[in-house]
Design a protein around this motif. Structure first.
Motif, short mmCIF file in Angstrom:
data_model
loop_
_atom_site.label_atom_id
_atom_site.label_comp_id
_atom_site.label_asym_id
_atom_site.label_seq_id
_atom_site.Cartn_x
_atom_site.Cartn_y
_atom_site.Cartn_z
N THR A 186 0.85 -1.19 0.00
CA THR A 186 0.00 0.00 0.00
C THR A 186 0.89 1.24 0.00
OG1 THR A 186 -0.11 0.38 2.40
CG2 THR A 186 -1.65 -1.22 1.47
N THR A 187 0.29 2.37 -0.29
CA THR A 187 1.01 3.63 -0.08
C THR A 187 1.14 3.86 1.43
OG1 THR A 187 -1.13 4.62 -0.68
CG2 THR A 187 0.66 4.88 -2.24
N SER A 225 6.95 6.89 -4.81
CA SER A 225 8.29 6.87 -5.41
C SER A 225 9.16 5.72 -4.90
CB SER A 225 9.01 8.20 -5.13
OG SER A 225 9.15 8.41 -3.73
N GLU A 226 8.73 5.09 -3.79
CA GLU A 226 9.52 4.01 -3.20
C GLU A 226 8.88 2.64 -3.40
OE1 GLU A 226 9.57 5.30 0.82
OE2 GLU A 226 11.16 6.78 0.52
N ILE A 227 7.73 2.59 -4.06
CA ILE A 227 7.00 1.33 -4.22
C ILE A 227 7.85 0.28 -4.93
CG2 ILE A 227 5.03 0.21 -5.37
CD1 ILE A 227 4.23 1.76 -2.89
N GLN A 228 8.54 0.66 -5.99
CA GLN A 228 9.34 -0.32 -6.73
C GLN A 228 10.47 -0.88 -5.87
OE1 GLN A 228 10.27 0.22 -10.84
NE2 GLN A 228 8.69 1.77 -11.14
N VAL A 251 -0.23 2.28 -6.61
CA VAL A 251 0.62 1.11 -6.35
C VAL A 251 0.60 0.17 -7.55
CG1 VAL A 251 0.97 -0.93 -4.90
CG2 VAL A 251 0.32 1.24 -3.85
N LEU A 252 -0.58 -0.06 -8.11
CA LEU A 252 -0.69 -0.96 -9.25
C LEU A 252 0.17 -0.47 -10.42
CD1 LEU A 252 -1.96 -3.40 -10.67
CD2 LEU A 252 -3.87 -1.92 -11.32
N ILE A 253 0.15 0.82 -10.69
CA ILE A 253 0.96 1.36 -11.78
C ILE A 253 2.44 1.07 -11.54
CG2 ILE A 253 1.76 3.53 -12.81
CD1 ILE A 253 -1.13 4.58 -12.43
N GLU A 254 2.91 1.27 -10.31
CA GLU A 254 4.32 1.01 -10.00
C GLU A 254 4.66 -0.47 -10.10
OE1 GLU A 254 6.62 3.36 -9.66
OE2 GLU A 254 5.00 4.78 -10.08
N VAL A 255 3.73 -1.32 -9.69
CA VAL A 255 3.95 -2.77 -9.81
C VAL A 255 4.09 -3.17 -11.27
CG1 VAL A 255 2.87 -5.05 -9.50
CG2 VAL A 255 2.82 -3.38 -7.63
N LEU A 256 3.21 -2.64 -12.11
CA LEU A 256 3.26 -3.00 -13.54
C LEU A 256 4.51 -2.44 -14.21
CD1 LEU A 256 -0.51 -2.57 -14.51
CD2 LEU A 256 0.73 -4.67 -13.92
N LYS A 257 4.97 -1.27 -13.79
CA LYS A 257 6.23 -0.74 -14.31
C LYS A 257 7.38 -1.68 -13.96
CE LYS A 257 5.30 4.27 -13.99
NZ LYS A 257 5.70 5.50 -13.23
N TYR A 258 7.42 -2.11 -12.70
CA TYR A 258 8.50 -2.99 -12.24
C TYR A 258 8.48 -4.31 -12.99
CZ TYR A 258 11.43 -5.76 -9.09
OH TYR A 258 12.42 -6.57 -8.58
N VAL A 259 7.29 -4.86 -13.14
CA VAL A 259 7.14 -6.14 -13.83
C VAL A 259 7.65 -6.04 -15.27
CG1 VAL A 259 5.37 -7.65 -14.83
CG2 VAL A 259 5.28 -7.07 -12.40
N ALA A 271 1.32 -13.36 -9.79
CA ALA A 271 -0.10 -12.98 -9.94
C ALA A 271 -0.31 -11.60 -9.32
CB ALA A 271 -0.99 -14.01 -9.25
N VAL A 272 -1.21 -10.83 -9.93
CA VAL A 272 -1.43 -9.45 -9.47
C VAL A 272 -2.93 -9.15 -9.41
CG1 VAL A 272 -1.09 -7.00 -9.98
CG2 VAL A 272 0.76 -8.64 -10.45
N ILE A 273 -3.35 -8.56 -8.28
CA ILE A 273 -4.71 -8.01 -8.15
C ILE A 273 -4.57 -6.58 -7.64
CG2 ILE A 273 -6.89 -8.09 -6.90
CD1 ILE A 273 -6.80 -11.03 -6.84
N GLY A 274 -5.28 -5.65 -8.27
CA GLY A 274 -5.28 -4.26 -7.82
C GLY A 274 -6.59 -3.89 -7.16
N ILE A 275 -6.51 -3.07 -6.12
CA ILE A 275 -7.73 -2.49 -5.54
C ILE A 275 -7.87 -1.10 -6.13
CG2 ILE A 275 -8.92 -1.78 -3.43
CD1 ILE A 275 -7.37 -3.90 -1.91
#
Length: 334
Positions: A186-187, A225-228, A251-259, A271-275
């Motif tokens: 989470t943020t 900015s620290e999520i990744q 958070v989802l955007i940062e996860v997808l960038k990292y992936v 596996a990924v689920i976004g809220i």
């Protein structure tokens, strides 16, 4: 150039000043269609502009509300503010939207500025760190509604998602699909923001419910900015999670960038689920499973509750919280 007055409009339309005033205030009960058309035509021909300040002083209302959002970059924020604006427009109210950036000082400045402008009420995504200011509004019987968040011991009506259920739906779906090592990001929770804390609580309850071991290393929170960096820590544990619940759209955007940057395959390797059901979730490849909030219903409810307070209509309790149900949108990422 001399300013056009109500008297000028009345003379042009050959009606009384009170008839023009009734027209401007949309009191048409005893006004014929021909009279309305004459007044409308006179206003257009003369270019009459009502004196909003004078009218506000007379009516003791500016017909304006303020909306102080936490972060205007959130998809959730965009959608709920649109719903607020739509509802207020339909009720002949204007909206002023201010972005506090989750900064208590900016929030305090906007609250004081909007009250100085005599807006009739406020919808606030509260930072939680201006408790004296919130309490002062209550003491002044000033109409205020909280949205997306509540503040402990501050009895202001709040419109929120059932956040615990949202993360429980995500965990339940992952477990159903055979995943046991599940993480959540989470943020930042430093300021005890309601949805972030509740989503972590719901995640932990769901993990226990399914008899899985709760691994504290699988729970992360950070500034966007620290999520990744946090995700990198997660996926480089000796036993990394097989699935991630992204606590909100940022958070989802940062996860997808990292992936993407690290060539990780979804869902084969993670596996990924976004809220928050972001607009791109359905056409991203693979399409992202999300837990959706009824954003437009929540925004409409916040506006409706605030306008009820402004018009002095009775609210059921001193502080009713309005909780909305999340909905799982199953796609290809799980």
């Amino acid at each position: 150039m001399r300013k056009v007055t109500i008297a000028d409009v009345a003379a042009q339309a050959n009606v009384s000043k009170s008839t023009v005033s009734q027209y401007l205030n949309k009191r048409y009960d005893y006004m014929g269609e021909k009279t309305k058309e004459k007044v409308k035509a006179a206003i257009e021909e003369l270019g009459y502009q009502p004196n909003i300040v004078a009218r506000s002083l007379k009516q003791k209302s500016t017909k304006t509300i303020g909306v102080i959002v936490a972060n205007i970059l959130h998809t959730f924020t965009t959608e709920v503010t649109r719903a607020i604006e739509d509802f207020c427009n339909g009720s002949d109210f204007h909206t002023i939207i201010c972005n506090a950036d989750d900064d208590p000082d900016k929030e305090k400045h906007y609250i004081e500025m909007l009250r100085a402008k005599q807006v009739d009420g406020l919808i606030i995504f509260p930072t939680g760190n201006n408790r004296e200011l919130y309490q002062r509004m209550l003491d002044d019987q000033y109409p205020v509604v909280f949205l997306d968040r509540s503040v402990q011991d501050i009895p202001v009506s709040a419109v929120l998602l059932d956040n615990e259920k949202a993360s429980q739906l995500a965990v339940d779906h992952l477990v159903q699909k055979g995943y046991e090592k599940i993480g959540i990001i989470t943020t930042s929770i430093i300021n005890h923001i309601t949805p972030r804390l509740e989503r972590i609580q719901g995640y932990e309850e769901a993990i226990r419910k399914h008899g899985l071991q709760l691994n504290e290393n699988y729970v992360k929170s950070a500034e966007p900015s620290e999520i990744q960096d946090r995700l990198n820590e997660l996926l480089n544990l000796d036993t990394p999670p097989e699935a991630i619940v992204a606590g909100n759209d940022l958070v989802l955007i940062e996860v997808l960038k990292y992936v993407k940057q690290n060539h990780i395959r979804i869902p084969e390797e993670l596996a990924v689920i976004g809220i928050d059901d972001v607009s791109f979730a359905s056409f991203y490849t693979p399409a992202i499973t999300t837990v959706a909030q009824p954003t437009f219903k929540m925004g409409k409810m916040a506006a409706e509750v605030l306008l009820d307070k402004i018009s002095k209509k009775k609210i059921k309790d001193d502080r009713p919280d309005f909780r909305f149900e999340p909905k799982l949108m199953v796609r290809d990422s799980v």
